[in-house]
Design a protein around this motif. Structure first.
Motif, PDB file in Angstrom:
ATOM      1  N   ARG A   1      12.323 -30.027  20.086  1.00  0.00           N
ATOM      2  CA  ARG A   1      12.541 -31.150  19.169  1.00  0.00           C
ATOM      3  C   ARG A   1      13.493 -30.779  18.040  1.00  0.00           C
ATOM      4  O   ARG A   1      14.169 -31.638  17.484  1.00  0.00           O
ATOM      5  CB  ARG A   1      11.220 -31.581  18.554  1.00  0.00           C
ATOM      6  CG  ARG A   1      10.308 -32.333  19.490  1.00  0.00           C
ATOM      7  CD  ARG A   1       9.040 -32.710  18.786  1.00  0.00           C
ATOM      8  NE  ARG A   1       9.315 -33.524  17.592  1.00  0.00           N
ATOM      9  CZ  ARG A   1       8.418 -33.799  16.657  1.00  0.00           C
ATOM     10  NH1 ARG A   1       7.208 -33.315  16.754  1.00  0.00           N
ATOM     11  NH2 ARG A   1       8.711 -34.540  15.623  1.00  0.00           N
ATOM     12  N   TYR A   2      13.530 -29.495  17.674  1.00  0.00           N
ATOM     13  CA  TYR A   2      14.327 -29.085  16.529  1.00  0.00           C
ATOM     14  C   TYR A   2      15.631 -28.404  16.917  1.00  0.00           C
ATOM     15  O   TYR A   2      16.338 -27.889  16.054  1.00  0.00           O
ATOM     16  CB  TYR A   2      13.520 -28.157  15.623  1.00  0.00           C
ATOM     17  CG  TYR A   2      12.387 -28.880  14.923  1.00  0.00           C
ATOM     18  CD1 TYR A   2      11.073 -28.729  15.371  1.00  0.00           C
ATOM     19  CD2 TYR A   2      12.629 -29.738  13.854  1.00  0.00           C
ATOM     20  CE1 TYR A   2      10.041 -29.416  14.752  1.00  0.00           C
ATOM     21  CE2 TYR A   2      11.598 -30.424  13.234  1.00  0.00           C
ATOM     22  CZ  TYR A   2      10.307 -30.253  13.685  1.00  0.00           C
ATOM     23  OH  TYR A   2       9.283 -30.928  13.079  1.00  0.00           O
ATOM     24  N   LYS A   3      15.960 -28.446  18.214  1.00  0.00           N
ATOM     25  CA  LYS A   3      17.226 -27.830  18.623  1.00  0.00           C
ATOM     26  C   LYS A   3      18.386 -28.752  18.298  1.00  0.00           C
ATOM     27  O   LYS A   3      18.286 -29.966  18.414  1.00  0.00           O
ATOM     28  CB  LYS A   3      17.210 -27.533  20.132  1.00  0.00           C
ATOM     29  CG  LYS A   3      16.561 -26.237  20.421  1.00  0.00           C
ATOM     30  CD  LYS A   3      16.793 -25.807  21.852  1.00  0.00           C
ATOM     31  CE  LYS A   3      16.207 -24.431  22.037  1.00  0.00           C
ATOM     32  NZ  LYS A   3      16.261 -23.991  23.437  1.00  0.00           N
TER      33      LYS A   3
ATOM     34  N   ASN B   1      19.738 -23.519  11.918  1.00  0.00           N
ATOM     35  CA  ASN B   1      20.349 -24.434  12.880  1.00  0.00           C
ATOM     36  C   ASN B   1      19.733 -25.829  12.785  1.00  0.00           C
ATOM     37  O   ASN B   1      20.455 -26.838  12.814  1.00  0.00           O
ATOM     38  CB  ASN B   1      20.173 -23.889  14.305  1.00  0.00           C
ATOM     39  CG  ASN B   1      20.856 -24.781  15.333  1.00  0.00           C
ATOM     40  OD1 ASN B   1      22.063 -24.938  15.342  1.00  0.00           O
ATOM     41  ND2 ASN B   1      20.075 -25.407  16.199  1.00  0.00           N
ATOM     42  N   ALA B   2      18.427 -25.896  12.642  1.00  0.00           N
ATOM     43  CA  ALA B   2      17.745 -27.198  12.562  1.00  0.00           C
ATOM     44  C   ALA B   2      18.156 -27.955  11.290  1.00  0.00           C
ATOM     45  O   ALA B   2      18.301 -29.178  11.310  1.00  0.00           O
ATOM     46  CB  ALA B   2      16.232 -27.008  12.599  1.00  0.00           C
TER      47      ALA B   2
ATOM     48  N   LYS C   1      18.056 -31.928  12.024  1.00  0.00           N
ATOM     49  CA  LYS C   1      16.788 -32.106  12.719  1.00  0.00           C
ATOM     50  C   LYS C   1      15.604 -31.752  11.809  1.00  0.00           C
ATOM     51  O   LYS C   1      14.462 -32.131  12.085  1.00  0.00           O
ATOM     52  CB  LYS C   1      16.731 -31.197  13.951  1.00  0.00           C
ATOM     53  CG  LYS C   1      17.753 -31.551  15.037  1.00  0.00           C
ATOM     54  CD  LYS C   1      17.316 -32.740  15.828  1.00  0.00           C
ATOM     55  CE  LYS C   1      18.313 -33.105  16.924  1.00  0.00           C
ATOM     56  NZ  LYS C   1      18.404 -32.103  17.980  1.00  0.00           N
ATOM     57  N   TYR C   2      15.867 -31.018  10.741  1.00  0.00           N
ATOM     58  CA  TYR C   2      14.791 -30.584   9.857  1.00  0.00           C
ATOM     59  C   TYR C   2      15.281 -30.628   8.417  1.00  0.00           C
ATOM     60  O   TYR C   2      16.372 -30.156   8.098  1.00  0.00           O
ATOM     61  CB  TYR C   2      14.350 -29.158  10.223  1.00  0.00           C
ATOM     62  CG  TYR C   2      13.303 -28.581   9.287  1.00  0.00           C
ATOM     63  CD1 TYR C   2      13.611 -27.527   8.433  1.00  0.00           C
ATOM     64  CD2 TYR C   2      12.004 -29.089   9.272  1.00  0.00           C
ATOM     65  CE1 TYR C   2      12.655 -27.000   7.576  1.00  0.00           C
ATOM     66  CE2 TYR C   2      11.052 -28.574   8.412  1.00  0.00           C
ATOM     67  CZ  TYR C   2      11.380 -27.536   7.566  1.00  0.00           C
ATOM     68  OH  TYR C   2      10.423 -27.020   6.722  1.00  0.00           O
TER      69      TYR C   2
ATOM     70  N   LEU D   1       9.633 -23.917   8.995  1.00  0.00           N
ATOM     71  CA  LEU D   1       9.843 -24.670  10.226  1.00  0.00           C
ATOM     72  C   LEU D   1       9.022 -24.071  11.359  1.00  0.00           C
ATOM     73  O   LEU D   1       8.394 -24.792  12.143  1.00  0.00           O
ATOM     74  CB  LEU D   1      11.326 -24.691  10.613  1.00  0.00           C
ATOM     75  CG  LEU D   1      11.642 -25.352  11.963  1.00  0.00           C
ATOM     76  CD1 LEU D   1      11.137 -26.793  12.004  1.00  0.00           C
ATOM     77  CD2 LEU D   1      13.151 -25.316  12.253  1.00  0.00           C
ATOM     78  N   GLN D   2       8.984 -22.763  11.448  1.00  0.00           N
ATOM     79  CA  GLN D   2       8.207 -22.109  12.504  1.00  0.00           C
ATOM     80  C   GLN D   2       6.723 -22.413  12.353  1.00  0.00           C
ATOM     81  O   GLN D   2       6.007 -22.573  13.334  1.00  0.00           O
ATOM     82  CB  GLN D   2       8.450 -20.605  12.491  1.00  0.00           C
ATOM     83  CG  GLN D   2       9.854 -20.230  12.929  1.00  0.00           C
ATOM     84  CD  GLN D   2      10.119 -18.760  12.732  1.00  0.00           C
ATOM     85  OE1 GLN D   2       9.654 -18.141  11.776  1.00  0.00           O
ATOM     86  NE2 GLN D   2      10.890 -18.177  13.623  1.00  0.00           N
TER      87      GLN D   2
ATOM     88  N   ILE E   1       6.178 -25.845  13.661  1.00  0.00           N
ATOM     89  CA  ILE E   1       6.166 -25.794  15.128  1.00  0.00           C
ATOM     90  C   ILE E   1       4.805 -25.325  15.628  1.00  0.00           C
ATOM     91  O   ILE E   1       4.258 -25.867  16.588  1.00  0.00           O
ATOM     92  CB  ILE E   1       7.296 -24.867  15.636  1.00  0.00           C
ATOM     93  CG1 ILE E   1       8.647 -25.555  15.445  1.00  0.00           C
ATOM     94  CG2 ILE E   1       7.092 -24.480  17.103  1.00  0.00           C
ATOM     95  CD1 ILE E   1       9.857 -24.676  15.704  1.00  0.00           C
TER      96      ILE E   1
ATOM     97  N   GLN F   1      16.783 -20.179  13.752  1.00  0.00           N
ATOM     98  CA  GLN F   1      16.400 -21.505  14.271  1.00  0.00           C
ATOM     99  C   GLN F   1      16.270 -22.513  13.134  1.00  0.00           C
ATOM    100  O   GLN F   1      16.672 -23.675  13.275  1.00  0.00           O
ATOM    101  CB  GLN F   1      15.076 -21.395  15.028  1.00  0.00           C
ATOM    102  CG  GLN F   1      14.568 -22.712  15.598  1.00  0.00           C
ATOM    103  CD  GLN F   1      13.183 -22.582  16.203  1.00  0.00           C
ATOM    104  OE1 GLN F   1      12.446 -21.649  15.924  1.00  0.00           O
ATOM    105  NE2 GLN F   1      12.821 -23.542  17.016  1.00  0.00           N
ATOM    106  N   THR F   2      15.714 -22.081  12.016  1.00  0.00           N
ATOM    107  CA  THR F   2      15.552 -22.975  10.871  1.00  0.00           C
ATOM    108  C   THR F   2      16.912 -23.377  10.313  1.00  0.00           C
ATOM    109  O   THR F   2      17.137 -24.547   9.987  1.00  0.00           O
ATOM    110  CB  THR F   2      14.694 -22.302   9.791  1.00  0.00           C
ATOM    111  OG1 THR F   2      13.405 -22.011  10.352  1.00  0.00           O
ATOM    112  CG2 THR F   2      14.520 -23.187   8.578  1.00  0.00           C
TER     113      THR F   2
ATOM    114  N   THR G   1      21.858 -29.230  11.746  1.00  0.00           N
ATOM    115  CA  THR G   1      21.980 -30.359  12.682  1.00  0.00           C
ATOM    116  C   THR G   1      21.209 -31.587  12.202  1.00  0.00           C
ATOM    117  O   THR G   1      21.198 -32.614  12.882  1.00  0.00           O
ATOM    118  CB  THR G   1      21.466 -29.969  14.084  1.00  0.00           C
ATOM    119  OG1 THR G   1      20.116 -29.498  13.961  1.00  0.00           O
ATOM    120  CG2 THR G   1      22.328 -28.883  14.695  1.00  0.00           C
TER     121      THR G   1
ATOM    122  N   LYS H   1       9.719 -26.634  19.800  1.00  0.00           N
ATOM    123  CA  LYS H   1      11.020 -25.982  19.546  1.00  0.00           C
ATOM    124  C   LYS H   1      12.162 -26.869  20.016  1.00  0.00           C
ATOM    125  O   LYS H   1      13.206 -26.959  19.359  1.00  0.00           O
ATOM    126  CB  LYS H   1      11.086 -24.644  20.296  1.00  0.00           C
ATOM    127  CG  LYS H   1      10.485 -23.489  19.561  1.00  0.00           C
ATOM    128  CD  LYS H   1      10.738 -22.206  20.356  1.00  0.00           C
ATOM    129  CE  LYS H   1      10.251 -21.008  19.592  1.00  0.00           C
ATOM    130  NZ  LYS H   1      10.426 -19.764  20.344  1.00  0.00           N
TER     131      LYS H   1
END
Lengths: 125, 65
Positions: free
Chosen positions: A123-125, B31-32, B37-38, A66-67, A70, B28-29, B35, A121
């Motif tokens: 967008r993916y919160k 959490n995404a 989102k990913y 994911l990072q 981004i 962060q991954t 939710t 970032k």
């Protein structure tokens, strides 16, 4: 594989190198005659920038999926926006806008990269 | 894509950071993904399934369209 702290330290060294070498290069070129070597002296600040870019690529390789996504979005945003700004300023030069040095392209792109990271970032919160 | 990740994580008393460490990704991954989102890649989905000892299709639910 180098850990994140080591890469961060190496990047800061590159940044310090740039901050030190840029004014030294400018001062040296103003004070001394370097003849055919003047371009070499002028380009010395590029060395730490190349090193910083190499470290950044290594850092991106260590990011999770994911990072990395981004970073792709952020770099795309920075590239497109920098190109648009440069194109627009080039067109505006025809109507009297002062010409801006190309040396500003990299700092503008890096700043827009930072903005792009925050947008991606969010967008993916 | 909807998933049961948050519930599975909660059942084990893990924080997002705990799960992120186990999966080798950032908080962060996690959490995404939770939710929606990913959507994780296939290798990461398999890692998640192995971590919770469940099948991928029991964790992730395709979108109803």
């Amino acid at each position: 594989m180098r850990n994140q702290k080591t890469l961060a330290r190496l990047f800061y060294l590159a940044a310090i190198g740039y901050v030190v070498l840029l004014p030294l290069s400018i001062i040296a070129l103003r004070r001394f005659e370097f003849g055919v070597f003047a371009p070499v002296i002028a380009l010395i600040p590029v060395l730490p920038v190349i090193w910083g870019g190499f470290i950044t690529m290594k850092r991106i390789e260590q990011l999770d999926e994911l990072q990395r996504r981004i970073q792709v979005h952020a770099l795309g945003f920075a590239g497109i926006m920098t190109s648009l700004l440069a194109f627009s300023l080039g067109l505006l030069e025809r109507v009297g806008t002062p010409q801006l040095s190309l040396v500003w392209v990299l700092p503008v792109m890096i700043a827009l990269w930072g903005v792009g990271i925050q947008i991606a970032k969010w967008r993916y919160k | 894509m909807n998933n049961h990740l948050r519930a599975l994580r909660g059942d084990r008393g893990w924080s997002q950071a705990d799960l992120a460490t186990r999966l080798g990704v950032s908080r962060q991954t996690v959490n995404a993904i939770e939710t929606g989102k990913y959507d994780p890649s296939l290798p990461l989905a398999f890692t998640i399934a192995k971590t919770f000892d469940q099948r991928i299709e029991d964790i992730f639910l395709p979108d109803q369209s």
